[in-house]
Scaffold this active site. Structure first.
Site, PDB file in Angstrom:
ATOM      1  CB  THR A 114      38.579  28.880  45.327  1.00  0.00           C
ATOM      2  OG1 THR A 114      37.471  28.414  44.564  1.00  0.00           O
ATOM      3  CG2 THR A 114      39.525  27.709  45.570  1.00  0.00           C
TER       4      THR A 114
ATOM      5  CG  ASP B  30      35.954  36.433  38.979  1.00  0.00           C
ATOM      6  OD1 ASP B  30      35.322  35.600  39.662  1.00  0.00           O
ATOM      7  OD2 ASP B  30      35.388  37.257  38.244  1.00  0.00           O
ATOM      8  CB  THR B  31      37.136  32.016  35.335  1.00  0.00           C
ATOM      9  OG1 THR B  31      38.417  31.658  35.839  1.00  0.00           O
ATOM     10  CG2 THR B  31      36.993  31.490  33.918  1.00  0.00           C
TER      11      THR B  31
ATOM     12  CG  PHE C 191      34.581  23.164  37.317  1.00  0.00           C
ATOM     13  CD1 PHE C 191      35.939  22.942  37.157  1.00  0.00           C
ATOM     14  CD2 PHE C 191      34.146  24.474  37.448  1.00  0.00           C
ATOM     15  CE1 PHE C 191      36.840  24.005  37.126  1.00  0.00           C
ATOM     16  CE2 PHE C 191      35.036  25.546  37.428  1.00  0.00           C
ATOM     17  CZ  PHE C 191      36.389  25.300  37.271  1.00  0.00           C
TER      18      PHE C 191
ATOM     19  CE1 TYR D 281      28.145  28.619  30.927  1.00  0.00           C
ATOM     20  CE2 TYR D 281      29.819  29.204  32.554  1.00  0.00           C
ATOM     21  CZ  TYR D 281      28.573  29.391  32.006  1.00  0.00           C
ATOM     22  OH  TYR D 281      27.731  30.366  32.516  1.00  0.00           O
TER      23      TYR D 281
ATOM     24  CG  HIS E 239      40.429  29.528  31.559  1.00  0.00           C
ATOM     25  ND1 HIS E 239      40.224  28.306  30.974  1.00  0.00           N
ATOM     26  CD2 HIS E 239      39.655  29.521  32.674  1.00  0.00           C
ATOM     27  CE1 HIS E 239      39.353  27.606  31.690  1.00  0.00           C
ATOM     28  NE2 HIS E 239      38.993  28.330  32.732  1.00  0.00           N
TER      29      HIS E 239
HETATM   30  P1  IMP Z   1      34.622  31.916  38.977  1.00  0.00           P
HETATM   31  O1  IMP Z   1      33.901  33.159  39.344  1.00  0.00           O
HETATM   32  O2  IMP Z   1      36.055  32.108  38.734  1.00  0.00           O
HETATM   33  O3  IMP Z   1      34.320  30.784  39.907  1.00  0.00           O
HETATM   34  O4  IMP Z   1      34.055  31.426  37.571  1.00  0.00           O
HETATM   35  C1  IMP Z   1      32.777  31.795  37.113  1.00  0.00           C
HETATM   36  C2  IMP Z   1      32.129  30.647  36.398  1.00  0.00           C
HETATM   37  O5  IMP Z   1      32.863  30.355  35.229  1.00  0.00           O
HETATM   38  C3  IMP Z   1      32.058  29.335  37.185  1.00  0.00           C
HETATM   39  O6  IMP Z   1      30.920  29.252  37.957  1.00  0.00           O
HETATM   40  C4  IMP Z   1      32.040  28.313  36.094  1.00  0.00           C
HETATM   41  O7  IMP Z   1      30.732  28.138  35.646  1.00  0.00           O
HETATM   42  C5  IMP Z   1      32.837  28.975  34.992  1.00  0.00           C
HETATM   43  N1  IMP Z   1      34.210  28.468  34.950  1.00  0.00           N
HETATM   44  C6  IMP Z   1      35.293  28.936  35.614  1.00  0.00           C
HETATM   45  N2  IMP Z   1      36.371  28.198  35.320  1.00  0.00           N
HETATM   46  C7  IMP Z   1      35.961  27.244  34.455  1.00  0.00           C
HETATM   47  C8  IMP Z   1      36.619  26.157  33.809  1.00  0.00           C
HETATM   48  O8  IMP Z   1      37.820  25.898  33.956  1.00  0.00           O
HETATM   49  N3  IMP Z   1      35.845  25.412  33.011  1.00  0.00           N
HETATM   50  C9  IMP Z   1      34.514  25.624  32.810  1.00  0.00           C
HETATM   51  N4  IMP Z   1      33.857  26.608  33.418  1.00  0.00           N
HETATM   52  C10 IMP Z   1      34.575  27.416  34.233  1.00  0.00           C
END
Ligand code: IMP
Length: 199
Positions: free
Chosen positions: A8, A69-70, A155, A157, A183
């Site tokens: 990351t 990935d989230t 960070f 949302y 999550h």
């Molecule tokens: P990523 O692809 O895992 O980096 O997550 C995609 C998007 O989800 C990020 O750019 C954030 O906007 C949002 N995101 C991921 N994790 C969190 C969190 O723990 N809190 C709030 N937003 C999150």
């Protein structure tokens, strides 16, 4: 202690996850592993992106690594933005742009239920195989989308997401509380269980 590279470039994630893995594995950042640049995430599922990001590191280092990935899945938006959460307000948008778009799309909606889902992909190197078998760990937290921003921690949302059974947003919580219920925290807890058993 076993070393794992975390694929990351997000400093907040690195801090969150490193805290949770203290004493279990030694986390190395991309820069500590001598890697730089944007990691591609072009798949259309969280699993696909997590695998793609972990493979990007593995192919360059041959070392054990993991990626997450989230996605934020909002019921009233039919599960959007989901896997596109980072680019919800467009390519190269900021966290703030995404929040503004979410608040606008959710204006007047009474069903504010949403969940964050994280998928972690772990790739472990071994002498006996060139291509590791990916292992996946998933975590989820349910909650709701607030009507305005609250708090300045975290960070993404965080300022507009309030987890169920809490009266504050993720951005109003100390990091250790967020890590406990989030999550990513839940996905990392499963990763930790696995790593402990393997020790
Ligand atoms: P990523 O692809 O895992 O980096 O997550 C995609 C998007 O989800 C990020 O750019 C954030 O906007 C949002 N995101 C991921 N994790 C969190 C969190 O723990 N809190 C709030 N937003 C999150």
């Amino acid at each position: 202690m076993k070393e794992l590279i975390f694929a990351t470039n997000n400093k907040h994630k690195l801090l969150e996850v490193s805290n949770m893995l203290t004493g279990i594995v030694q986390i190395k950042s991309l820069s500590e592993a001598g890697l730089a640049g944007e990691i591609p995430e072009t798949a259309d599922t969280l699993e696909g992106n997590a695998l793609q990001k972990a493979m990007w590191v593995f192919e360059r280092t041959g070392l054990s690594c993991f990626a997450d990935d989230t996605g934020l899945e909002v019921e009233a938006l039919d599960g959007r933005p989901g896997v596109f959460s980072a680019r919800y307000a467009g390519e190269h948008c900021s966290f703030d742009d995404n929040i503004n778009k979410m608040l606008a799309e959710m204006e007047g909606k009474t069903n504010r239920h949403a969940c964050f889902r994280t998928v972690i992909c772990l790739l472990e190197n071994s002498d006996s195989q060139t291509s590791p078998t990916p292992l996946f760990f998933e975590g989820r937290v349910d909650g709701s989308i607030l009507t305005e921003r609250y708090g300045s921690e975290g960070f993404g949302y965080d300022p507009i997401f309030m987890p169920d059974r809490f009266a504050v947003s993720f951005a109003e919580m100390p990091l250790d509380v967020k890590n406990h219920i989030s999550h990513r925290g839940r996905a990392v807890a499963k990763l930790v269980e696995y790593l402990k058993i393997k020790k």
